[in-house]
Write an enzyme that holds these catalytic residues in place. Structure first.
Site, mmCIF file in Angstrom:
data_model
loop_
_atom_site.group_PDB
_atom_site.id
_atom_site.type_symbol
_atom_site.label_atom_id
_atom_site.label_comp_id
_atom_site.label_asym_id
_atom_site.label_seq_id
_atom_site.Cartn_x
_atom_site.Cartn_y
_atom_site.Cartn_z
ATOM 1 N N CYS A 117 0.806 -1.226 0.000
ATOM 2 C CA CYS A 117 0.000 0.000 0.000
ATOM 3 C C CYS A 117 0.838 1.276 0.000
ATOM 4 O O CYS A 117 0.291 2.380 -0.105
ATOM 5 C CB CYS A 117 -0.939 -0.003 1.194
ATOM 6 S SG CYS A 117 -1.950 -1.487 1.266
ATOM 7 N N HIS A 255 -3.537 7.072 2.452
ATOM 8 C CA HIS A 255 -3.900 5.735 1.976
ATOM 9 C C HIS A 255 -5.256 5.348 2.575
ATOM 10 O O HIS A 255 -5.498 5.525 3.773
ATOM 11 C CB HIS A 255 -2.812 4.737 2.378
ATOM 12 C CG HIS A 255 -3.225 3.318 2.175
ATOM 13 N ND1 HIS A 255 -3.790 2.875 0.997
ATOM 14 C CD2 HIS A 255 -3.193 2.243 3.015
ATOM 15 C CE1 HIS A 255 -4.064 1.589 1.112
ATOM 16 N NE2 HIS A 255 -3.724 1.184 2.320
ATOM 17 N N ASN A 285 -10.127 -0.588 0.192
ATOM 18 C CA ASN A 285 -8.676 -0.350 0.173
ATOM 19 C C ASN A 285 -8.113 -0.892 -1.149
ATOM 20 O O ASN A 285 -8.056 -2.100 -1.349
ATOM 21 C CB ASN A 285 -8.070 -1.083 1.381
ATOM 22 C CG ASN A 285 -6.562 -0.988 1.456
ATOM 23 O OD1 ASN A 285 -5.898 -0.616 0.492
ATOM 24 N ND2 ASN A 285 -6.014 -1.347 2.597
HETATM 25 O O1 UT7 Z 1 -3.667 -1.362 3.889
HETATM 26 C C1 UT7 Z 1 -2.882 -1.954 4.858
HETATM 27 C C2 UT7 Z 1 -3.155 -1.352 6.198
HETATM 28 N N1 UT7 Z 1 -4.292 -1.993 6.783
HETATM 29 C C3 UT7 Z 1 -4.938 -1.435 7.796
HETATM 30 O O2 UT7 Z 1 -4.634 -0.338 8.197
HETATM 31 C C4 UT7 Z 1 -6.045 -2.220 8.472
HETATM 32 C C5 UT7 Z 1 -5.959 -2.045 9.973
HETATM 33 N N2 UT7 Z 1 -6.918 -2.872 10.720
HETATM 34 C C6 UT7 Z 1 -8.228 -2.630 10.753
HETATM 35 O O3 UT7 Z 1 -8.704 -1.722 10.090
HETATM 36 C C7 UT7 Z 1 -9.094 -3.433 11.702
HETATM 37 O O4 UT7 Z 1 -8.259 -4.269 12.486
HETATM 38 C C8 UT7 Z 1 -10.162 -4.313 10.994
HETATM 39 C C9 UT7 Z 1 -11.241 -3.413 10.410
HETATM 40 C C10 UT7 Z 1 -9.524 -5.148 9.908
HETATM 41 C C11 UT7 Z 1 -10.833 -5.255 12.000
HETATM 42 O O5 UT7 Z 1 -11.405 -4.521 13.048
HETATM 43 P P1 UT7 Z 1 -11.088 -4.922 14.567
HETATM 44 O O6 UT7 Z 1 -11.864 -4.009 15.404
HETATM 45 O O7 UT7 Z 1 -9.594 -4.891 14.735
HETATM 46 O O8 UT7 Z 1 -11.679 -6.391 14.658
HETATM 47 P P2 UT7 Z 1 -10.983 -7.741 15.149
HETATM 48 O O9 UT7 Z 1 -10.250 -8.396 14.046
HETATM 49 O O10 UT7 Z 1 -10.255 -7.511 16.427
HETATM 50 O O11 UT7 Z 1 -12.259 -8.598 15.494
HETATM 51 C C12 UT7 Z 1 -13.163 -8.231 16.563
HETATM 52 C C13 UT7 Z 1 -14.314 -9.208 16.538
HETATM 53 C C14 UT7 Z 1 -13.863 -10.662 16.518
HETATM 54 O O12 UT7 Z 1 -14.808 -11.405 17.274
HETATM 55 P P3 UT7 Z 1 -14.357 -12.061 18.648
HETATM 56 O O13 UT7 Z 1 -13.175 -12.912 18.318
HETATM 57 O O14 UT7 Z 1 -14.002 -10.902 19.516
HETATM 58 O O15 UT7 Z 1 -15.577 -12.803 19.058
HETATM 59 C C15 UT7 Z 1 -13.970 -11.054 15.085
HETATM 60 O O16 UT7 Z 1 -14.194 -12.433 14.893
HETATM 61 O O17 UT7 Z 1 -15.091 -9.018 15.359
HETATM 62 C C16 UT7 Z 1 -15.171 -10.256 14.641
HETATM 63 N N3 UT7 Z 1 -15.104 -9.949 13.206
HETATM 64 C C17 UT7 Z 1 -16.180 -9.727 12.461
HETATM 65 N N4 UT7 Z 1 -17.498 -9.723 12.745
HETATM 66 C C18 UT7 Z 1 -18.351 -9.450 11.756
HETATM 67 C C19 UT7 Z 1 -13.982 -9.826 12.440
HETATM 68 N N5 UT7 Z 1 -14.334 -9.522 11.183
HETATM 69 C C20 UT7 Z 1 -15.697 -9.456 11.155
HETATM 70 C C21 UT7 Z 1 -16.631 -9.193 10.154
HETATM 71 N N6 UT7 Z 1 -17.938 -9.199 10.488
HETATM 72 N N7 UT7 Z 1 -16.276 -8.922 8.891
#
Ligand code: UT7
Length: 341
Positions: A117, A255, A285
């Protein structure tokens, strides 16, 4: 004596595929919801290439737009750089594909860089060095990441984020520098935050455990890394160290990874919404292409006026990041040149 080896950004182009995948479409693949995705990321939908042929057609269109906007002859291009970590194909390289697609007859050098990216900003840094050293006079930089090909569409943590798109820019030697600040950085010690293995299991003489080639991401680790590093990087390393006041720059084109990250940088800069360019809601993205597409769309939609100055900053796998302040000169993007062949 007047200098004539300063980097002028003379034209840009972009192209996005027509196939739309909405958040509601994803609810058919795994348990998720439009509300969850939109709240956490700001994304409503993304685009995907329907085929390799479409991807290459769009690559050609974006490059032709940039060349047309730059008012240069394609035969005057003397270096082609493609930023791609998720290419449509590995060989021939994307840069050589562009050379062939455009019908450039001279054997000008062409190479790809893999910085995910951060591709546009790294490409700009390379262009700056080649122009200032006098090695090149007209550089075509393209960004092409075929994200939809490499995400695991059963993984709701990554496949919600990415979309396909293409950007292009021409950087030419001139007497005015449009790259006021440019800086690139990397920290390979946290490389496991975003990974994509090469294909394995093909050689009959060694381990034949097949491996799929999917992008994986430790979302929370990436988020924390970016949220800690990027806002002060922009205000301190890009602006303050170069004696540029935030209020003297017109736009922030970050980005497009997560609307919450864009908001955090916006708040640190004290910018109102009119100065912040965001297209993540309808494109997700698009990796290396996100900044160029955001600039092109911003000018087309009237959100970006030219001439103006913009902070640009990319970050992603590696982890790599980079930023700068650039001039967006009048005529850098002319909407009438979109999709002309
Ligand atoms: O371009 C490269 C740079 N990339 C970035 O900057 C991305 C940076 N990261 C992010 O933007 C975030 O980490 C995400 C948007 C990808 C994810 O958000 P998060 O708040 O960090 O979620 P998480 O992965 O910690 O998941 C929290 C919960 C989990 O459930 P449990 O384990 O707490 O029960 C996941 O299983 O949300 C669940 N979850 C979802 N639920 C519904 C993860 N993805 C989803 C989904 N729909 N799509």
């Amino acid at each position: 004596m007047m200098k004539n080896n300063l980097p002028m950004i003379t034209g840009i182009g972009y192209a996005i595929p027509s196939k739309v995948v909405t958040n509601n479409d994803l609810t058919g693949l795994y348990e998720t919801s439009d509300e969850w995705i939109y709240t956490r990321t700001g994304i409503k939908e993304r685009r995907v290439f329907a085929s390799d042929a479409e991807a290459f057609d769009l690559l050609k269109q974006a490059a032709e737009q940039a060349i047309k906007n730059a008012c240069v002859d394609k035969e005057d291009i003397d270096l082609i750089v493609a930023a791609t970590s998720m290419p449509v194909q590995f060989m021939p390289s994307s840069s050589c594909m562009v050379q062939a697609l455009l019908g450039i007859q001279r054997n000008v050098p062409a190479f790809d860089i893999s910085v995910a990216c951060s591709g546009f900003v790294y490409g700009l840094d390379i262009a700056n060095a080649y122009i200032q050293s006098g090695v090149a006079k007209n550089i075509l930089l393209v960004t092409i990441d075929n994200c939809s090909r490499y995400v695991d569409w059963t993984d709701r943590r990554t496949s919600i984020l990415f979309g396909d798109g293409i950007g292009a820019a021409v950087i030419s030697a001139g007497d005015v520098s449009d790259i006021m600040v440019i800086d690139i950085k990397a920290n390979g010690h946290v490389g496991d935050y975003i990974t994509m293995p090469a294909l394995k299991g093909n050689c009959p003489f060694v381990d034949q455990t097949p491996t799929q080639q999917f992008c994986t991401m430790k979302g929370q680790d990436v988020y924390k890394f970016v949220a800690n590093i990027i806002p002060p990087y922009i205000t301190d390393d890009i602006l303050a160290k170069n004696n540029i006041a935030a209020e003297d720059v017109d736009y922030l084109v970050l980005h497009q990874a997560n609307q919450r990250i864009i908001k955090a940088v916006q708040e640190r800069l004290g910018y109102d919404d009119s100065k912040v360019i965001s297209n993540i809601e309808h494109l997700g993205n698009t990796s290396a292409s996100s900044i160029l597409i955001a600039i092109g769309e911003g000018i087309k939609d009237g959100k970006i006026k030219t001439p103006s100055k913009a902070i640009v900053c990319g970050f992603g796998a590696g982890m790599c990041w980079g930023g700068g302040v650039i001039n967006l000169r009048d005529g850098i993007f002319k909407p009438e040149n979109i999709f002309q062949k």
